[in-house]
Motif scaffolding. Structure first.
Motif, PDB file in Angstrom:
ATOM      1  N   LEU A 110       0.826  -1.206   0.000  1.00  0.00           N
ATOM      2  CA  LEU A 110       0.000   0.000   0.000  1.00  0.00           C
ATOM      3  C   LEU A 110       0.861   1.256   0.000  1.00  0.00           C
ATOM      4  N   THR A 243      -1.449   6.771   2.391  1.00  0.00           N
ATOM      5  CA  THR A 243      -1.396   5.392   2.859  1.00  0.00           C
ATOM      6  C   THR A 243      -2.481   5.140   3.897  1.00  0.00           C
ATOM      7  N   ALA A 246      -5.663   4.698   2.074  1.00  0.00           N
ATOM      8  CA  ALA A 246      -5.735   3.405   1.400  1.00  0.00           C
ATOM      9  C   ALA A 246      -6.054   2.285   2.384  1.00  0.00           C
ATOM     10  N   ARG A 250      -9.494  -0.034   2.262  1.00  0.00           N
ATOM     11  CA  ARG A 250      -9.513  -1.497   2.250  1.00  0.00           C
ATOM     12  C   ARG A 250     -10.353  -2.055   3.392  1.00  0.00           C
TER      13      ARG A 250
END
Length: 266
Positions: A110, A243, A246, A250
């Motif tokens: 990631l 990050t 992300a 998820r």
């Protein structure tokens, strides 16, 4: 309750309830990463804004013009830090790729995925500001010398990595292909750094890293170093924020998928 990413092809992130592992893997837990980065990010962003504000004000408005370059030297307060970040960021991408390929660090994929667009942006700014500086100093926007060409190759490597990791439905396969590309492309970083020493180029040699005898007067060197620090902090804050986003994305997808599965069972 935290859950792992169960989207197709994604490397699962460990549950927060899982026992901590030694070394870097203890930061692979998404909950622990979000907690730690949430504490660091506001301070990092504040330091970046403060340092960058001081550096740019000092360099663009308070520092004297260069005796040779005149006012054109002010472009270097952006150009040089972007060049440092283009190379240093790619070195970080290579390290993250090693963590992904060898140690299978779950967050490395990631981080690398979110790093490449930021690195490409820094490299693009390096090329653009270099062209703005080159026109008055060299009389042309672009020359195909070793330094400029190798930086252009670095820009395409950044773009290639950003595109490759997003080109596969299987996210783990995309991350693996991107890591391989990043490690192959790392050969270009020393070429960028030492091109002005290895070949005869229009680009001037290193002026800052010559220890004991920098090629810049302190009135220009000091604000340049402050700008470099400020841009580096901003670069790190942007990558960290991307990050975090992300990881949260998820986790949301995993929760939605788990809820859909429970609904199907019911």
């Amino acid at each position: 309750m935290e859950t792992a990413d169960t989207s197709p092809g994604a490397r699962p992130l460990p549950l927060s309830a899982a026992p901590p592992r030694a070394g870097l893997h203890r930061f692979a837990n998404p909950g622990r990463f979000l907690q730690l980065s949430g504490r660091v990010l506001p301070w990092l962003a504040a330091a970046a804004v403060l340092t960058l504000g001081v550096g740019l004000a000092w360099g663009l408005f308070l520092s004297p013009p260069d005796w040779q370059q005149g006012e054109t030297v002010r472009i270097l307060y952006v150009h040089v830090p972007m060049a440092w970040l283009a190379m240093g960021g790619y070195a970080g991408l290579a390290v993250g790729s090693i963590l992904s390929l060898i140690w299978r660090h779950p967050l490395a994929d990631l981080a690398c995925r979110e790093l490449s667009p930021v690195g490409a942006m820094a490299t693009a700014l390096c090329l653009a500001t270099g062209s703005l500086w080159g026109k008055p100093m060299w009389g042309t926007w672009w020359v195909w010398d070793a330094r400029l060409t190798s930086v252009l190759v670095l820009f395409f490597l950044w773009l290639g990595h950003a595109a490759l990791v997003r080109a596969f439905d299987d996210t783990e396969r995309g991350a693996r292909m991107g890591a391989i590309l990043a490690l192959i492309g790392a050969v270009n970083v020393p070429i960028v750094k030492f091109s002005v020493d290895w070949w005869n180029t229009l680009h001037q040699p290193a002026s800052v890293t010559r220890l004991g005898a920098p090629g810049l007067h302190v009135d220009i060197l000091y604000p340049l170093l402050v700008c470099g620090l400020g841009f580096s902090l901003a670069f790190a804050a942007l990558v960290l924020a991307r990050t975090r986003a992300a990881v949260m994305e998820r986790r949301i997808r995993a929760l939605q998928l788990a809820a859909a599965r429970r609904a199907d069972i019911a």
